[in-house]
Design a protein around this motif. Sequence first.
Motif, PDB file in Angstrom:
ATOM      1  N   PRO A 129      -4.232 -19.377   1.697  1.00 45.04           N
ATOM      2  CA  PRO A 129      -4.937 -18.363   2.496  1.00 45.04           C
ATOM      3  C   PRO A 129      -4.618 -16.947   2.005  1.00 45.04           C
ATOM      4  O   PRO A 129      -3.576 -16.720   1.390  1.00 45.04           O
ATOM      5  N   SER A 130      -5.536 -16.050   2.307  1.00 41.52           N
ATOM      6  CA  SER A 130      -5.388 -14.683   1.843  1.00 41.52           C
ATOM      7  C   SER A 130      -4.357 -13.935   2.682  1.00 41.52           C
ATOM      8  O   SER A 130      -4.262 -14.135   3.899  1.00 41.52           O
ATOM      9  N   LEU A 131      -3.605 -13.084   2.015  1.00 41.52           N
ATOM     10  CA  LEU A 131      -2.642 -12.213   2.703  1.00 41.52           C
ATOM     11  C   LEU A 131      -3.142 -10.776   2.620  1.00 41.52           C
ATOM     12  O   LEU A 131      -3.841 -10.398   1.666  1.00 41.52           O
ATOM     13  N   TRP A 132      -2.786  -9.994   3.615  1.00 45.48           N
ATOM     14  CA  TRP A 132      -3.278  -8.622   3.663  1.00 45.48           C
ATOM     15  C   TRP A 132      -2.240  -7.679   4.228  1.00 45.48           C
ATOM     16  O   TRP A 132      -1.285  -8.108   4.881  1.00 45.48           O
ATOM     17  N   ALA A 133      -2.452  -6.424   3.957  1.00 45.96           N
ATOM     18  CA  ALA A 133      -1.612  -5.355   4.501  1.00 45.96           C
ATOM     19  C   ALA A 133      -2.512  -4.154   4.760  1.00 45.96           C
ATOM     20  O   ALA A 133      -3.588  -4.016   4.179  1.00 45.96           O
ATOM     21  N   SER A 134      -2.074  -3.317   5.664  1.00 45.78           N
ATOM     22  CA  SER A 134      -2.885  -2.152   6.028  1.00 45.78           C
ATOM     23  C   SER A 134      -2.004  -0.926   6.169  1.00 45.78           C
ATOM     24  O   SER A 134      -0.801  -1.028   6.415  1.00 45.78           O
ATOM     25  N   ALA A 135      -2.641   0.231   5.992  1.00 42.42           N
ATOM     26  CA  ALA A 135      -1.977   1.524   6.170  1.00 42.42           C
ATOM     27  C   ALA A 135      -2.955   2.457   6.858  1.00 42.42           C
ATOM     28  O   ALA A 135      -4.164   2.403   6.625  1.00 42.42           O
ATOM     29  N   SER A 136      -2.418   3.291   7.711  1.00 47.60           N
ATOM     30  CA  SER A 136      -3.249   4.207   8.492  1.00 47.60           C
ATOM     31  C   SER A 136      -3.165   5.604   7.900  1.00 47.60           C
ATOM     32  O   SER A 136      -2.081   6.091   7.568  1.00 47.60           O
ATOM     33  N   VAL A 137      -4.343   6.225   7.756  1.00 47.18           N
ATOM     34  CA  VAL A 137      -4.426   7.601   7.276  1.00 47.18           C
ATOM     35  C   VAL A 137      -5.101   8.430   8.360  1.00 47.18           C
ATOM     36  O   VAL A 137      -6.221   8.119   8.776  1.00 47.18           O
ATOM     37  N   LEU A 183      -5.013   9.598  -2.087  1.00 49.73           N
ATOM     38  CA  LEU A 183      -4.823   8.699  -3.215  1.00 49.73           C
ATOM     39  C   LEU A 183      -4.111   7.458  -2.701  1.00 49.73           C
ATOM     40  O   LEU A 183      -3.104   7.553  -1.991  1.00 49.73           O
ATOM     41  N   ILE A 184      -4.646   6.285  -3.048  1.00 52.29           N
ATOM     42  CA  ILE A 184      -4.122   5.022  -2.526  1.00 52.29           C
ATOM     43  C   ILE A 184      -3.730   4.141  -3.710  1.00 52.29           C
ATOM     44  O   ILE A 184      -4.540   3.935  -4.631  1.00 52.29           O
ATOM     45  N   ILE A 185      -2.493   3.654  -3.698  1.00 53.84           N
ATOM     46  CA  ILE A 185      -1.976   2.778  -4.748  1.00 53.84           C
ATOM     47  C   ILE A 185      -1.662   1.431  -4.109  1.00 53.84           C
ATOM     48  O   ILE A 185      -0.946   1.354  -3.107  1.00 53.84           O
ATOM     49  N   VAL A 186      -2.215   0.337  -4.682  1.00 56.84           N
ATOM     50  CA  VAL A 186      -1.995  -1.006  -4.153  1.00 56.84           C
ATOM     51  C   VAL A 186      -1.327  -1.853  -5.235  1.00 56.84           C
ATOM     52  O   VAL A 186      -1.524  -1.626  -6.429  1.00 56.84           O
ATOM     53  N   LEU A 232       0.847  -1.199   0.000  1.00 57.07           N
ATOM     54  CA  LEU A 232       0.000   0.000   0.000  1.00 57.07           C
ATOM     55  C   LEU A 232       0.877   1.241   0.000  1.00 57.07           C
ATOM     56  O   LEU A 232       1.844   1.325   0.749  1.00 57.07           O
ATOM     57  N   VAL A 233       0.497   2.208  -0.829  1.00 58.19           N
ATOM     58  CA  VAL A 233       1.133   3.527  -0.826  1.00 58.19           C
ATOM     59  C   VAL A 233       0.013   4.554  -0.754  1.00 58.19           C
ATOM     60  O   VAL A 233      -0.880   4.568  -1.612  1.00 58.19           O
ATOM     61  N   THR A 234       0.021   5.383   0.286  1.00 54.58           N
ATOM     62  CA  THR A 234      -1.017   6.405   0.451  1.00 54.58           C
ATOM     63  C   THR A 234      -0.400   7.786   0.277  1.00 54.58           C
ATOM     64  O   THR A 234       0.711   8.050   0.748  1.00 54.58           O
ATOM     65  N   LYS A 235      -1.142   8.639  -0.405  1.00 53.72           N
ATOM     66  CA  LYS A 235      -0.716  10.016  -0.618  1.00 53.72           C
ATOM     67  C   LYS A 235      -1.870  10.924  -0.215  1.00 53.72           C
ATOM     68  O   LYS A 235      -2.922  10.935  -0.858  1.00 53.72           O
ATOM     69  N   SER A 236      -1.677  11.662   0.879  1.00 55.25           N
ATOM     70  CA  SER A 236      -2.717  12.576   1.360  1.00 55.25           C
ATOM     71  C   SER A 236      -2.722  13.823   0.487  1.00 55.25           C
ATOM     72  O   SER A 236      -1.678  14.416   0.208  1.00 55.25           O
TER      73      SER A 236
END
Length: 819
Positions: A433-441, A371-374, A350-354
Amino acid sequence: MVFSWREDPGAQRLLLSLLLLTSLEAGNGQLHYSIPEEAKHGTFVGRIAQDLGLELAELVPRLFRVASKDRGDLLEVNLQNGILYVNSRIDREALCGRSAECSIHLEVIVDGPLQVFHVEVEVRDINDNPPVFPMAVKNLFISESRQLGSRFSLEGASDADTGTNSLLTYSLDSSEYFTLDVKRNDEEIKSLGLVLKKLLNREDIPEHHLVITAVDGGKPELTGTTQVKITVLDVNDNAPAFEKTLYKARLLENAPNGTVVVTVNASDLDEGPNKDIVYSFHTDMSAEILSKFHLDPVNGYISVKGNIDFEETKLYEIQVEAADKGNPPMTDHCTVLVEIMDVNDNSPELVTKSLSLPVLENSAPGTVIALIIVSDRDSGANGQVTCSLTPHVPFKLVSTFKNYYSMVLDSALDRETTAEYKVVVTARDGGSPSLWASASVSVEVADVNDNAPAFAQPEYTVFVKENNPPGAHIFTVSAVDADAQENALVSYSLVERRVGERALSSYVSVHAESGKVYALQPLDHEELELLQFQVSARDAGVPALGSNVTLQVFVLDENDNVPALLESGASGPSATVSQLVLRSVGAGHVVAKVRAVDADSGYNAWLSYELQSAVGSARSPFRIGLYTGEISTTRALDEADAPRQKLLVLVKDHGEPVLMATATVLVSLVESGQAPKAPSPALMDSASRDASSLVDINVYLIIAICSVSGLLVLTLLLYLAFRCSALPTEGACGSGKPMLVCSSAVGSWSYSQQRQQRVCSAEGAPKTDLMAFSPSLTPCPVNQDKEEQLVADIDFSIKVSSSISKRFLFLYLSIFSLF
């Protein structure tokens, strides 16, 4: 079709025209451009501002900017003309490797309003890499006994370009012994080899030197060469032969070391040592394959010995050689294709751009926040990523293009409810199984002046004693604003109006910051009983918001007025009245009446009369009604009584301190023969009519006052009964004996000096209330008879009737509103 645009200016102009036409085609909501690799700095890519529908004059004011997940320095935009151009050297092979598709993805962002555009710039391959053979000189050892048509495998050349630029053709220089054999299998892999077309004779020619040339499909074409040195060997007639020339196997990535991939098998028709076969990797094998696979030289099985990563290499081509132990040894070759299967071993990125932080609380739904790029390095379902947000937040995700998302405002914001949101964006792939990642805004909500200052209650009642010192603090108003910073900074002011002939600001003032209300001058109850005005509270926002609160200032009476005498010829605090009395009158005869009024109200205006006895004098034959002021005889007069009686009457109010006035009544005792003539009948009728009219007015006044008082007492009784019924197990009344105020003691109405009375309440502690008592209460024992008390009540009512009617009604309504 490929142009040599570096050398031909006409071809370059044609290519730029094609690029311009291509840029006008936007797929899936984006602009698409195409440029060749290795373009020079400043090469025109496209009129990006014009293609996006943006005016050149608004590029700088709207903060036109370009963001890229890839290398952001390859392309640049000229803000003066809106043209996208090449900024630095673009090497397609370094950027995308051997991938068939190679593009640079750009995000164009402008403000006011905020817009995000997606631009894809395709980098086309040019023929800038010649074919390269693994070895400059290849050594082959061929027995002279090899049959015609024997094939000797060679390692082909490789080309770093793609498409037609990497399609290779091979040629062999003139040779009467060998021909070049090139075969293409279904996997698009060329098998290169030399085919013997004439029997070898080591005695004639012990060595053969050949040159193989590889030519790619580019224009202009590029070439590469390798030399083949063939040494003719003698003896061993039969070479080993593999069961298959091509072996295929599938292998999961991350397979543990020692996992067997495939087993190759070759046989030799010879006997003895010439039949014993030794397996080995081809001498031309790359170091990467040698570091990841192991070949058992005896059994021919290939096993894993290094880390296998699908994201690095999806297919391995392994050349295996089988050699016998003859002298000289004979060999055969086969190809092993190992296809790597993807495993879900990469979590999404995940890449987030405020973009718009902080967010104004009055922002409209749909405002882009970030803007969020995955991305996910896996393939297939393992690389398909879905995004979600923290539940119960006023935001949502909107997919803009492929793996690009915009976090937008979904519902209205209220900073006073929530000042900051911690939004967690979760990306989850489709693997099992599913893998996941998270980002905080972190989304901070900026304040907008949308709350007016609010008072605790819309109206306040204030009691102020008259004769206050100038500038006395009488009350403090306070309003609270739910906004922040300057939007919550409250200032206070008076709502100006006229009070009679004067402005409100001449009576009171309010401090702008503290809200303290001051009386600018002494207040006079007799002049102004109630001062009602409004105080305004306004914040410092733009535009400012405000609200008003009403203050009712009751000016409480103080005993500052001396009783005033009303008798004819008597005025001021001390006066003298003369009266003639016949000696023949009996006991109880009214000889005179003293009248007085007090400008105060309540107890301060309740007057009583008493006679001041002269020092050393005998018992006076006169008395005065305590509240009526009537002077009457206590007994029949006789000769012993002095012909002139001087009576000193003290008129007192019930204030604190007590104020008084004095009246001197001179009574002359005369015989019946000396009595003045009786008044004329006309005067008698006039006096009778005046008395009758006075009695009628008093009767109506008494009826009105008793009705209002009775209604008030009934209301109090009902209220007390309702409140006391809430506690059936205990007495609702608190301790302490209530004070009894008798009707005969106060006349027809009274304002009690004992202002704090205990009232029954089901809620616990007694309340402090203002109580008015009607004449219907049980009379208390007094020294005077009932008739005298009734006359005193009527007389007291007449003196205060001008102010009591409106004061009592207002007092009654005030008391009733307390409940």
